[in-house]
Motif scaffolding. Structure first.
Motif, short mmCIF file in Angstrom:
data_model
loop_
_atom_site.label_atom_id
_atom_site.label_comp_id
_atom_site.label_asym_id
_atom_site.label_seq_id
_atom_site.Cartn_x
_atom_site.Cartn_y
_atom_site.Cartn_z
N GLU A 259 1.04 -1.16 -0.15
CA GLU A 259 0.08 -0.04 -0.30
C GLU A 259 1.01 1.33 0.18
N LEU A 260 1.86 1.13 1.02
CA LEU A 260 2.93 2.20 0.84
C LEU A 260 3.55 2.61 -0.46
N ARG A 261 3.85 1.55 -1.18
CA ARG A 261 4.53 1.73 -2.52
C ARG A 261 3.33 2.57 -3.58
N GLY A 262 2.15 2.20 -3.29
CA GLY A 262 1.07 2.88 -4.11
C GLY A 262 0.64 4.37 -3.81
N LEU A 263 1.17 4.58 -2.72
CA LEU A 263 0.94 5.80 -2.12
C LEU A 263 2.06 6.97 -2.27
N VAL A 264 3.16 6.44 -2.61
CA VAL A 264 4.35 7.33 -2.79
C VAL A 264 4.63 7.58 -4.26
N SER A 265 5.01 8.92 -4.57
CA SER A 265 5.38 9.26 -5.94
C SER A 265 6.57 8.39 -6.10
N ASP A 266 6.85 8.32 -7.61
CA ASP A 266 8.11 7.66 -8.25
C ASP A 266 9.33 8.20 -7.57
N HIS A 267 9.76 9.33 -7.48
CA HIS A 267 10.56 10.17 -6.99
C HIS A 267 10.48 10.31 -5.42
N GLY A 268 9.76 9.67 -4.68
CA GLY A 268 9.48 10.40 -3.15
C GLY A 268 10.27 9.45 -2.49
N ARG A 269 9.74 9.68 -1.09
CA ARG A 269 10.23 8.91 -0.06
C ARG A 269 9.21 8.31 0.98
N LEU B 113 12.74 4.89 3.02
CA LEU B 113 12.58 4.02 1.69
C LEU B 113 12.58 4.78 0.42
N VAL B 114 13.23 4.51 -0.46
CA VAL B 114 13.39 5.01 -1.63
C VAL B 114 12.57 4.08 -2.84
N PRO B 115 11.21 4.44 -3.59
CA PRO B 115 10.67 3.49 -4.37
C PRO B 115 11.46 3.21 -5.59
N VAL B 116 11.48 1.78 -6.08
CA VAL B 116 12.31 1.63 -7.07
C VAL B 116 11.24 2.09 -8.47
#
Length: 246
Positions: free
Chosen positions: A122-132, A241-244
């Motif tokens: 869920e968190l991966r879906g809530l963060v923008s691609d260049h976010g944290r 955490l940095v999204p891949v």
């Protein structure tokens, strides 16, 4: 009727020192997020400090505790942040308030899902691609014994938390890379847990015959027994955490 004050000794609703909070704010602000989403925000102290450090950013805090949200709203007004900070009384499950450039989820993954892997998804879906994402999550520093588990929270089990290596591994499996890994110190835990109970303990000493005293005393004693049992056993990790990229 006089009732025990609630959380007036706490700055943060968790084992977080001023020094570590300053470090986190500086590190997270370095990425210049324009939007901040705080899951299970409570009174949103960390979000408000980030908005102070990021004068162009806006923040949204989500929680189901109206009293905590009201405290956060008052703090935002006192600091001149009310135009940029929203405190919403609603469930975070399936929230539409994303994606955000920075997502805070400190001690609140259960607000997204009862299972940690699902919450991380869920968190991966809530963060923008260049976010944290700043994830504050419990982990076992060592495996608790059955006797220790029996003195913690109701139905406490070894499966309630992973160890630290497993926690970081789960974050990686969910589509993140760990930019920074920190864990709360024993001093931070003791400061938090003492402050959590301090108001209640003073009130109980001053109102031993109050109609609410017996119930309040039982609750305080149960909480103290739990935290003195998990002291040094339960840890809290602060993972940046940095999204891949997808």
């Amino acid at each position: 009727m006089t009732t025990p004050p609630r959380h007036t000794r706490l700055t943060f609703h968790g084992p977080l020192s001023e020094a570590r909070a300053d470090q986190l704010v500086a590190r997270l602000a370095r990425n210049a997020p324009a939007t901040v989403l705080d899951i299970g925000c409570g009174w949103g102290e960390l979000m408000l400090r980030l908005l102070t450090a990021l004068p162009e950013a806006t923040g949204t805090g989500i929680d189901i505790n109206a009293e905590d949200l009201a405290r956060g709203q008052r703090a935002a007004e006192e600091r001149g942040l009310a135009p940029r900070a929203r405190f919403l009384e609603e469930s975070a499950t399936g929230t539409s308030h994303g994606p955000a450039d920075l997502v805070l989820c400190v001690g609140a993954s259960q607000a997204l899902s009862g299972e940690l892997p699902a919450a991380l998804e869920e968190l991966r879906g809530l963060v923008s691609d260049h976010g944290r994402v700043l994830l504050g999550e419990g982990f076992w520093q060592r495996t608790p014994t059955p006797a220790e588990l029996s003195r913690m929270w109701p139905d406490a089990a070894v499966t309630d938390h992973p160890d630290l290596a497993t926690l970081v591994g789960l974050a990686i499996e969910a589509g993140f890379r760990p930019e920074w890994t920190q864990t709360a110190s024993l001093d931070e835990w003791e400061e938090f847990e003492s402050a959590y109970l301090a108001d209640t303990e003073v009130w109980l000493a001053q109102h031993p015959g109050h109609p609410l005293a017996a119930e309040t005393r039982e609750r305080a004693d149960r909480h103290r027994t739990a935290w003195l049992t998990y002291r040094g056993v339960l840890g809290l990790a602060y993972l940046t955490l940095v999204p891949v990229a997808r």
